[in-house]
Design an enzyme around this catalytic site. Structure first.
Site: not given
Length: 268
Positions: A142, A155
């Site tokens: 990501s 995250y």
């Protein structure tokens, strides 16, 4: 190793979203595909969608190393040696809050899924790949791994840690004919992103096909020279970038670094 195509793949978190799309695309490209999920019910639809492709479903929670090892063994018993693994299974913070306001139990479930899950899968498949001197691993990364968002502390922490794991193991694995990649698809429309406040009202999603094309390029060996680097499928021209691999290595680019404060910095 470049050009030596992968023929059998394992995709984690394959019951929906990006994982399902990856499984379907790999099957369409002619690979045998093992889809991994936490329950057989979650994989029924994707197996149906794979149609006549050589495919099997294996069950495990990726945070359980024994279950993962058993699932990998079952997949190889059914389909043959796995030479491509796509680590897609993961979680996201439930609420957009600063770290000190986060529910700590939920915070750890995110880190465990996104980091421990990758560790468990890689630890299960790598001895087999090393013995065969062939294998490729793709970790779903990501932009948050390199440009963190403070509202998604679990995250971002987990994705950055996974990036460091790739950075750490890529060198030794190269000596055994194995490549490993962290590839970000960018923000694509999925059930997960639809539930994130940060993307509420978003319409300019990245094209998921760019990520799927990247996974296929990995499977076909086209990106082997970029092993160990962070790649962004939504922004990078990956095939062109692969031709610049020697330059990236010389510059030590697309890896995690601690930026020195100056030429006198003892940490540089």
């Amino acid at each position: 190793m470049s050009g030596d195509k992968s023929t059998t793949a394992l995709v984690t978190g394959a019951g929906r979203g990006i994982g399902r799309a990856v499984a379907e695309r790999l099957a369409a490209e002619g690979l045998a595909v093992a889809v991994l999920g936490r329950s057989r019910e979650s994989l029924t639809d994707v197996l149906d969608a794979l149609g006549d492709a050589r495919a099997t479903a294996v069950i495990a929670d990726v945070t359980d190393p024994k279950a993962v090892a058993a699932a990998v063994a079952e997949a190889e018993d059914t389909l043959g040696p796995l030479d491509l693994v796509v680590n897609n299974a993961g979680r996201i913070d439930q609420a957009e809050v600063p770290f000190w306001e986060a529910d700590l139990d939920q915070w750890w479930t995110v880190v465990e899924a996104n980091l421990r899950g990758v560790v468990n899968v890689d630890h299960a498949v790598l001895p087999r790949m090393v013995a065969r001197r062939h294998g490729r691993i793709v970790n779903l990364s990501s932009g948050f791994a390199v440009g963190p968002d403070p509202h998604y502390s679990a995250y971002t922490t987990s994705k950055t840690a996974a990036l460091r794991l790739t950075d750490t193991i890529a060198g030794p694995l190269a000596d055994h004919g194995i490549t490993v990649f962290d590839i970000s698809p960018g923000a694509v429309a999925t059930d997960m992103t639809a539930g994130m406040d940060i993307f509420r009202g978003k319409t300019d999603w990245y094209d998921l096909n760019l990520f799927l094309n990247a996974v296929v390029a990995v499977a076909e060996g086209h990106l082997d020279p970029l092993s160990g680097r962070f790649l962004h499928a939504g922004k990078d021209d990956l095939i062109t970038l692969a031709t610049r691999a020697a330059e990236l290595k010389a510059k030590d680019a697309r890896r995690l670094h601690l930026r020195p404060y100056g030429p006198e910095d003892p940490q540089q």
